[in-house]
Enzyme design. Structure first.
Site, short mmCIF file in Angstrom:
data_model
loop_
_atom_site.label_atom_id
_atom_site.label_comp_id
_atom_site.label_asym_id
_atom_site.label_seq_id
_atom_site.Cartn_x
_atom_site.Cartn_y
_atom_site.Cartn_z
N ASP A 15 -78.43 -6.24 6.39
CA ASP A 15 -78.56 -4.52 5.33
C ASP A 15 -79.91 -3.84 5.93
O ASP A 15 -80.65 -5.36 5.49
CB ASP A 15 -77.95 -4.90 4.00
CG ASP A 15 -78.23 -3.27 3.27
OD1 ASP A 15 -78.03 -2.13 4.45
OD2 ASP A 15 -77.59 -3.09 1.99
N ASP A 110 -76.98 1.27 9.65
CA ASP A 110 -78.55 -0.30 9.06
C ASP A 110 -77.39 -1.20 9.08
O ASP A 110 -78.21 -2.28 7.68
CB ASP A 110 -79.22 0.47 8.23
CG ASP A 110 -78.31 1.30 7.12
OD1 ASP A 110 -77.43 1.80 6.90
OD2 ASP A 110 -79.11 1.07 5.93
N GLU A 111 -76.29 -1.46 9.28
CA GLU A 111 -75.74 -2.05 8.59
C GLU A 111 -74.71 -2.70 9.17
O GLU A 111 -73.78 -2.42 9.60
CB GLU A 111 -75.11 -2.27 7.18
CG GLU A 111 -74.22 -2.84 6.33
CD GLU A 111 -73.82 -1.91 5.09
OE1 GLU A 111 -72.76 -2.65 4.40
OE2 GLU A 111 -73.36 -1.18 5.13
#
Length: 372
Positions: A15, A110-111
């Protein structure tokens, strides 16, 4: 913690730390070490997309109104952001993930989850693999990432949140029981605001309290999700990392420049949102059978209304008429509206299953997109 003969995978959850804000602080030195909010202006009824860690002690968080963020921290710097730049950085990060393993399940820009039980780097330790991934992300992008490492997705994700920013937390089988017992109830998968309030009313604040409820009682309280809570409380999660994860919705929403009361004033907004959704569907030859209207009122209460069509369609007039009916129903109370959204789902393309009006369709998987 007993694993019920569950195969122990090596799962990493990565993350990125305050992704949008961190990119802007990287690229604009004047923003570094400042409370930064990426999103709409406080004066244009915008919403916080994300904020820097310097802004978080003020209680600012994503999805908060920009005005409320300004009220809490008047010295915060507000910028609109650059989604194309964020997508490009995301591609760089995802390339690193795929260099390591084919089993990558992105959750957002983003993860992602990675299964590194077997990996291209032939690194036998998931912890060492996570360290190398974080090093390469920083070397390539100048950004930090937090990682959780464990034997299933639930524990890996909970671990990645444990020591942010720029943290690495490893939950081995012998640590799992103590970790789950201490885990705040809000960090369990599937616990939102409403569910948390129900747990609060039961006096359950952590995983240790959750373990005291039988599976039968949890199912009585939370239906099918009760089975999930029961297993999570024991550190169990059989879900594999799925690179072919189905995405089944396409949506667009907007915060209005001023609250609206009348349906005739809201319809042009709905039509514009529908146009943007249909442009993408038509480009890809996709039809939808379910259209969803989202309404957020001035007091931030939110409802959704959906209409299921008799046949798959990408006809503007037909879908707009369905949305008009939903809008009239949803706003019948006369309360002012601050946000509207349109989402299409249940996608169909050419194929072998007969649909309405003599046409032929088949169900298709379709990439989930948020067109903000």
């Amino acid at each position: 913690m007993k694993q019920e003969q569950q195969k122990l995978r090596k799962i990493i959850h990565i993350d990125m730390d305050a992704f949008f804000a961190s990119i802007e602080q990287r690229d604009q030195p004047r923003l570094r070490n400042k409370p930064l909010v990426v999103g709409g202006s406080p004066w244009s009824r915008g919403v916080v997309a994300t904020c820097s860690y310097e802004a978080r002690p003020y209680g600012i968080h994503s999805a908060m109104s920009s005005y409320e963020a300004y009220r809490r921290c008047p010295e915060a710097i507000f910028i609109k952001g650059n989604m194309e730049k964020y997508k490009e950085v995301s591609r760089e990060i995802m390339n690193i993930f795929h260099d390591c393993t084919d089993l990558v399940e992105p959750l957002s820009l983003d993860e992602a989850y990675l299964d590194v039980t077997e990996n291209h780097w032939n690194i036998p330790s998931a912890t060492l693999a996570a360290k190398e991934i974080r090093r390469m992300i920083y070397q390539t992008t100048g950004l930090t990432a937090s990682a959780g490492v464990s034997y299933n997705k639930f524990l890996a994700k909970a671990a990645s949140d444990y020591n942010k920013p720029d943290g690495l937390t490893v939950i081995t089988p012998d640590r799992a029981e103590a970790f789950v017992k201490a885990l705040p109830i809000g960090d369990f998968r599937g616990v939102g605001k409403v569910t948390k309030r129900k747990f609060d009313s039961l006096g359950i604040q952590t995983g240790e309290g959750l373990q005291q409820l039988s599976e039968e009682r949890l199912v009585e309280l939370f239906h099918k999700q009760g089975h999930v809570f029961y297993r999570q409380a024991r550190g169990l999660d059989e879900r594999p990392v799925n690179p072919e994860r189905e995405r089944k919705s396409l949506g667009k929403e907007t915060t209005l420049s001023q609250d609206l009361l009348l349906v005739q004033d809201m319809l042009p907004v709905i039509e514009e949102l529908l146009d943007q959704v249909l442009a993408r569907l038509r480009k890809d030859g996709i039809r939808t059978k379910c259209i969803v209207l989202k309404i957020k009122f001035a007091d931030f209460q939110q409802i959704t209304r959906r209409s299921t069509l008799e046949h798959p369609s990408n006809d503007h007039a037909e879908l707009l008429e369905a949305l008009r009916s939903l809008l009239e129903e949803g706003t019948s109370g006369g309360d002012p509206v601050r946000l509207l959204g349109v989402t299409a789902s249940e996608f169909y393309g050419p194929g072998e299953v007969t649909g309405g009006r003599g046409k032929v369709y088949k169900t298709v998987n379709y990439e989930q997109l948020r067109l903000f």
